[in-house]
Design a protein around this motif. Structure first.
Motif, PDB file in Angstrom:
ATOM      1  N   GLY A 183      27.886  38.977  36.572  1.00  0.00           N
ATOM      2  CA  GLY A 183      28.887  39.548  35.685  1.00  0.00           C
ATOM      3  C   GLY A 183      30.288  39.121  36.058  1.00  0.00           C
ATOM      4  N   GLY A 184      30.521  38.948  37.370  1.00  0.00           N
ATOM      5  CA  GLY A 184      31.796  38.439  37.840  1.00  0.00           C
ATOM      6  C   GLY A 184      32.991  39.322  37.532  1.00  0.00           C
ATOM      7  N   LYS A 185      34.161  38.758  37.782  1.00  0.00           N
ATOM      8  CA  LYS A 185      35.399  39.485  37.523  1.00  0.00           C
ATOM      9  C   LYS A 185      35.556  39.723  36.023  1.00  0.00           C
ATOM     10  CE  LYS A 185      39.084  37.901  39.632  1.00  0.00           C
ATOM     11  NZ  LYS A 185      40.286  37.055  39.863  1.00  0.00           N
ATOM     12  N   GLY A 186      36.097  40.886  35.696  1.00  0.00           N
ATOM     13  CA  GLY A 186      36.296  41.223  34.291  1.00  0.00           C
ATOM     14  C   GLY A 186      35.225  42.122  33.730  1.00  0.00           C
ATOM     15  N   ASP A 187      34.332  42.639  34.596  1.00  0.00           N
ATOM     16  CA  ASP A 187      33.267  43.509  34.091  1.00  0.00           C
ATOM     17  C   ASP A 187      33.743  44.942  33.879  1.00  0.00           C
ATOM     18  OD1 ASP A 187      33.454  44.425  36.709  1.00  0.00           O
ATOM     19  OD2 ASP A 187      31.310  44.233  37.147  1.00  0.00           O
ATOM     20  N   GLN A 188      34.990  45.239  34.246  1.00  0.00           N
ATOM     21  CA  GLN A 188      35.578  46.582  34.106  1.00  0.00           C
ATOM     22  C   GLN A 188      34.817  47.628  34.918  1.00  0.00           C
ATOM     23  OE1 GLN A 188      38.384  46.455  32.212  1.00  0.00           O
ATOM     24  NE2 GLN A 188      37.836  44.318  31.886  1.00  0.00           N
ATOM     25  N   SER A 189      34.072  47.190  35.894  1.00  0.00           N
ATOM     26  CA  SER A 189      33.188  48.100  36.605  1.00  0.00           C
ATOM     27  C   SER A 189      33.053  47.684  38.061  1.00  0.00           C
ATOM     28  CB  SER A 189      31.825  48.127  35.887  1.00  0.00           C
ATOM     29  OG  SER A 189      30.944  49.056  36.463  1.00  0.00           O
ATOM     30  N   PHE A 190      31.850  47.296  38.458  1.00  0.00           N
ATOM     31  CA  PHE A 190      31.477  47.035  39.842  1.00  0.00           C
ATOM     32  C   PHE A 190      32.303  45.924  40.491  1.00  0.00           C
ATOM     33  CE2 PHE A 190      28.337  45.008  42.808  1.00  0.00           C
ATOM     34  CZ  PHE A 190      28.153  46.083  43.660  1.00  0.00           C
ATOM     35  N   ASN A 191      32.309  44.749  39.890  1.00  0.00           N
ATOM     36  CA  ASN A 191      33.023  43.612  40.463  1.00  0.00           C
ATOM     37  C   ASN A 191      34.536  43.805  40.449  1.00  0.00           C
ATOM     38  OD1 ASN A 191      30.906  41.558  41.149  1.00  0.00           O
ATOM     39  ND2 ASN A 191      30.400  41.846  38.996  1.00  0.00           N
ATOM     40  N   ASP A 192      35.053  44.384  39.382  1.00  0.00           N
ATOM     41  CA  ASP A 192      36.487  44.621  39.320  1.00  0.00           C
ATOM     42  C   ASP A 192      36.939  45.625  40.378  1.00  0.00           C
ATOM     43  OD1 ASP A 192      36.855  42.806  37.335  1.00  0.00           O
ATOM     44  OD2 ASP A 192      37.248  44.249  35.735  1.00  0.00           O
ATOM     45  N   ALA A 193      36.071  46.579  40.692  1.00  0.00           N
ATOM     46  CA  ALA A 193      36.390  47.532  41.757  1.00  0.00           C
ATOM     47  C   ALA A 193      36.510  46.806  43.089  1.00  0.00           C
ATOM     48  CB  ALA A 193      35.317  48.616  41.834  1.00  0.00           C
ATOM     49  N   ALA A 194      35.601  45.877  43.347  1.00  0.00           N
ATOM     50  CA  ALA A 194      35.658  45.096  44.590  1.00  0.00           C
ATOM     51  C   ALA A 194      36.943  44.280  44.650  1.00  0.00           C
ATOM     52  CB  ALA A 194      34.439  44.173  44.680  1.00  0.00           C
TER      53      ALA A 194
END
Length: 350
Positions: A50-61
């Protein structure tokens, strides 16, 4: 021997990192200015599906990485996954970051497990971290969360908010990690409603390779099917696919419950925010920052680091003003949270 510990409230807080500026998408090499010389100072993360921009898990990281960068003033790198990649590809990515001198190097997601086990042994002087998976190693911090606890609170909210006595759950991939979300949610719904509220569950795919975490169209279709079955609150634990769930809920004017980040505050979801009742929070950003800070302080975290309600590592957002307007909701959530923390409520993981 692997050291097991729980982080203090100082190290991590669900509300400590604002995610509003993280939804930039695109390639993730922009924040890296390493020349590969092996003397780069700073932390690096390798994204999950999903990478950056998923508004969720990756963006939190990414928010956690940015917080560390701002506080410590060093270079960082954040690297995107590739479609259909193998464990060997992940191993090469982690090894490349270690060679460039990034420390710590953090794999965002359980999919990095096998690669992390191999690379950490080859680079004993580099500190590694992995989210949602336990890897044995003197130089590895396994950053795991009590997702079931936050999901229980989401279930309490769903039971209080439903008017049809039918609520939904959409999981991205049918794996043990997402089972924790479902189990906690179902238990919260049932305990709060006395068994009067029905939970409809659906998983988008059997494997991550089939797109369960990065297919908004699949999430939208699943939510539409649950809405047709009278669900008026739908909780999604599906990464980027969850955006489709939220879109479908907003179109039908029913409640959606977000995951990992406070999705009510996400700019990319602004058109749907009034229908995002709450989000089950998972402070991935806090975990990334805590590991980076420990390395910066010269006392690297190792072993299993557990983020739960006691350390504010998980929680439930109350950003939507409508949350406080639902009769008994805030009080029920507060009571459930206290019960989980003091041990009087035991939340299932399966």
């Amino acid at each position: 021997m692997r050291r097991i510990s729980k982080l203090t409230r100082v190290a991590v807080g669900v509300a400590s990192i604002a995610l509003a500026a993280t939804a930039c998408g695109g390639t993730s090499s922009d924040s890296s200015s390493s020349d590969g010389s092996g003397d780069t100072k700073g932390a690096a993360i390798a994204y999950d599906i999903g990478g950056k921009g998923d508004q969720s898990f990756n963006d939190a990281a990414y928010a956690g990485l940015q917080k560390a960068q701002k506080e410590f003033g060093y270079k960082t790198a954040d690297i995107e996954p590739t479609e259909g990649e193998t464990d060997a590809d992940k191993e090469q990515r982690l090894a490349s970051l270690a060679k460039q001198g990034y420390n710590p190097v953090i794999g965002i997601g359980f999919a990095y497990g096998p690669a992390m086990e191999a690379v950490a042994k080859k680079y004993p002087d580099t500190n590694f971290g992995i989210v949602d998976y336990v890897v044995e190693g003197d130089n590895v911090a396994s950053l795991v969360f009590a997702e079931e606890q936050a999901s229980y609170l989401a279930g309490v909210a769903a039971a209080k908010a439903t008017k049809t006595n039918t609520v939904g759950f959409v999981g991205g991939v049918d794996i043990p990690l997402i089972h924790k979300f479902e189990a906690g949610y179902k238990q919260g719904v049932q305990d709060t409603s006395g068994g009067k509220v029905k939970v409809i569950s659906q998983y988008l795919t059997q494997t991550a390779e089939e797109g369960g975490f990065n297919s908004p169209d699949k999430g939208k279709a699943a939510a539409e099917g649950q809405i047709e079955k009278n669900a008026d609150v739908i909780y999604q634990a599906a990464g980027l696919s969850g955006q489709g769930v939220i879109e479908a809920a907003a179109k039908a004017k029913v409640w959606a419950i977000g995951v990992d980040s406070d999705q009510y505050k996400q700019a990319a979801l602004a058109n749907y925010k009034q229908y995002i009742l709450t989000s089950a929070l998972k402070d991935v950003g806090g975990a990334v920052y805590a590991l980076a800070k420990s390395v910066e302080d010269g006392k690297p975290l190792t072993g299993t680091q557990t983020f739960d309600l006691k350390v504010n590592g998980v929680g439930l957002s109350e950003s939507n003003p409508e949350f406080a307007k639902i009769a008994g909701l805030s009080e029920a959530v507060a009571k459930a949270k206290a019960g989980i923390i003091d041990g009087s409520i035991k939340v299932k993981t399966e």
